[in-house]
Design a protein around this motif. Structure first.
Motif, short mmCIF file in Angstrom:
data_model
loop_
_atom_site.label_atom_id
_atom_site.label_comp_id
_atom_site.label_asym_id
_atom_site.label_seq_id
_atom_site.Cartn_x
_atom_site.Cartn_y
_atom_site.Cartn_z
N MET A 34 0.82 -1.24 0.13
CA MET A 34 -0.09 -0.07 -0.02
C MET A 34 0.91 1.28 -0.04
N ASN A 35 0.39 2.20 -0.53
CA ASN A 35 1.35 3.53 -0.69
C ASN A 35 0.90 4.31 0.65
N HIS A 36 1.73 5.14 1.06
CA HIS A 36 1.55 6.10 2.34
C HIS A 36 2.38 7.22 2.14
N LEU A 37 1.83 8.43 2.34
CA LEU A 37 2.33 9.66 2.52
C LEU A 37 2.57 10.09 4.09
N ILE A 38 3.72 10.40 4.28
CA ILE A 38 4.18 10.64 5.43
C ILE A 38 4.99 12.15 5.49
N ALA A 39 5.38 12.62 6.49
CA ALA A 39 6.00 13.82 6.40
C ALA A 39 6.98 13.92 7.91
N LYS A 40 8.00 14.58 7.59
CA LYS A 40 9.08 14.89 8.83
C LYS A 40 8.85 16.21 9.41
N LYS A 41 8.69 16.23 10.66
CA LYS A 41 8.51 17.37 11.47
C LYS A 41 10.03 18.13 11.33
N SER A 42 10.07 19.31 11.57
CA SER A 42 11.48 20.02 11.16
C SER A 42 12.18 19.94 12.85
N GLY A 43 13.40 20.20 12.66
CA GLY A 43 14.32 20.16 13.77
C GLY A 43 15.14 18.96 13.67
N ARG A 44 16.15 18.95 14.39
CA ARG A 44 17.28 17.93 14.17
C ARG A 44 16.61 16.58 14.41
N ASN A 45 15.74 16.67 15.40
CA ASN A 45 15.28 15.18 15.86
C ASN A 45 13.77 15.13 15.56
N GLY A 46 13.50 15.66 14.53
CA GLY A 46 12.13 15.90 14.12
C GLY A 46 11.34 14.51 13.86
N GLN A 47 10.05 14.45 14.36
CA GLN A 47 9.37 12.95 14.14
C GLN A 47 8.96 13.00 12.83
N ILE A 48 8.73 11.56 12.47
CA ILE A 48 7.86 11.36 11.01
C ILE A 48 6.57 11.16 11.49
N VAL A 49 5.69 11.60 10.73
CA VAL A 49 4.27 11.14 10.98
C VAL A 49 3.46 10.94 9.79
N LYS A 50 2.27 10.30 10.12
CA LYS A 50 1.59 9.76 8.87
C LYS A 50 0.43 10.63 8.43
N LEU A 51 0.37 10.87 7.16
CA LEU A 51 -0.95 11.88 6.60
C LEU A 51 -1.92 11.10 6.07
N MET A 52 -1.74 9.84 5.01
CA MET A 52 -2.89 9.32 4.59
C MET A 52 -2.15 8.21 3.86
N SER A 53 -3.08 6.99 3.27
CA SER A 53 -2.64 5.92 2.80
C SER A 53 -3.36 5.87 1.80
N GLY A 54 -2.86 4.76 0.95
CA GLY A 54 -3.65 4.48 -0.58
C GLY A 54 -3.86 5.29 -1.46
N TYR A 85 9.49 18.33 5.11
CA TYR A 85 9.32 17.67 3.78
C TYR A 85 8.14 16.51 3.79
N LEU A 86 7.73 16.14 2.81
CA LEU A 86 6.92 15.06 2.41
C LEU A 86 7.51 13.78 1.87
N CYS A 87 7.11 12.78 2.22
CA CYS A 87 7.60 11.69 1.36
C CYS A 87 6.56 10.59 1.18
N SER A 88 6.18 10.21 -0.02
CA SER A 88 5.30 9.21 -0.44
C SER A 88 6.06 8.25 -0.67
N TYR A 89 5.77 7.15 -0.14
CA TYR A 89 6.27 5.56 -0.20
C TYR A 89 5.40 4.93 -1.17
N GLN A 90 5.68 4.37 -2.38
CA GLN A 90 4.87 3.84 -3.30
C GLN A 90 5.52 2.47 -4.09
N SER A 91 4.38 1.73 -4.15
CA SER A 91 4.61 0.51 -5.05
C SER A 91 5.75 -0.39 -4.30
N ASN A 92 5.86 -0.19 -2.95
CA ASN A 92 6.68 -0.77 -2.20
C ASN A 92 8.23 -0.62 -2.54
#
Length: 275
Positions: free
Chosen positions: A1-21, A86-93
């Motif tokens: 499944m495809n997933h759109l995630i994003a990284k929060k700013s800062g040196r230790n910024g967390q990655i969060v999920k936005l949407m899937s599919g 930044y955004l990151c879209s993980y697609q097609s495995n």
């Protein structure tokens, strides 16, 4: 499944999920003839730079070297949106599509859908998705594709070291900007290698600023660089040595930040997105 995630700013910024599919980005059909990165080469519209064996470089990040598992990331909340770098879209495995986020891509205006029953929206900011991502990482072939190095320095820390040095002519042109007042007989001939690289990056960054953004950057630099003399009358910084030029370059690249706890002013050693 495809997933759109994003990284929060800062040196230790967390990655969060936005949407899937969702298929957020389409795979370009012109990745089959990439060019090795060359700072002096200007890409054609249908060309990409590429770095082979990218996971083995010092610029790689855990997001692409680890196995992707969306369960590891928390769902985004409304307060997070102002902190995304930044955004990151993980697609097609297989593919990781990266898009750097800037304030110009967040639209906070009145708008309405084009439909038979349009409805005015006044409190629904939107984030613009580019037609082409800033970078594509192919995990199968271990290749990073990109078009503009300055667009991915906030994603891959340290990759800006690949950037070219400004030529003597470039350096002289940059130092001739109205916002720079050379003092102490300082000139292009006295600029050393490290600052020539910073100038090359800063030129691209600064030339993309609007007039309003330039004015904001001047104020930002003044706030963080108290030792850097600034003339309100001429709207210029006094640059007389390598250190003052370095401070100015760091300001243009927005490397200065203030800690949330302790309110301590700091500078990032590498170009990363900051809140």
């Amino acid at each position: 499944m495809n997933h759109l995630i994003a990284k929060k700013s800062g040196r230790n910024g967390q990655i969060v999920k936005l949407m899937s599919g969702e298929n957020v980005f389409e795979l370009p059909n012109d990745l089959d003839n990439p060019r090795e990165y060359d700072t002096n080469y200007k890409l054609e519209d249908d060309e990409w730079f590429a770095i082979d064996n990218f996971s083995e470089t010092d610029y790689s990040i855990e997001l692409i070297t680890n196995d992707f598992n969306s369960a590891e990331f928390n769902q985004i909340i409304r307060a997070d949106y102002d902190k995304l770098s930044y955004l990151c879209s993980y697609q097609s495995n297989r593919y990781y599509y990266f898009q750097k986020l800037s304030k110009s891509q967040t639209i906070n205006r009145k708008w309405f859908h084009i439909s038979n029953e349009p409805e005015l929206k006044t409190d629904n900011p939107i984030i613009i998705i580019k037609v082409l991502p800033d970078a594509i990482y192919d995990k199968t072939s271990d290749i990073l594709y990109f078009k503009k190095l300055t667009s991915i320095t906030t994603v891959f820390s340290g990759i800006g070291s690949l950037y070219r040095e400004a030529t003597k002519e470039d350096t002289a042109t940059f130092l001739n900007n109205d916002f720079i007042n050379l003092t102490e007989s300082y000139s292009a001939e006295r600029v050393k290698k490290a600052n020539r690289k910073r100038i090359a990056m800063a030129m691209d960054t600064f030339n993309n600023f609007t007039n309003a953004q330039k004015a904001s950057i001047y104020d930002y630099i003044k706030d963080y660089c108290e030792d850097l003399e600034f003339s309100e009358e001429d709207r210029s910084f006094a640059i007389g040595d390598e250190q003052s030029l370095k401070s100015l370059m760091f300001g243009i690249e927005q490397r200065y930040y203030t800690t949330l706890v302790g309110n301590e002013k700091r500078v990032a050693n590498s170009v990363t997105a900051i809140g």
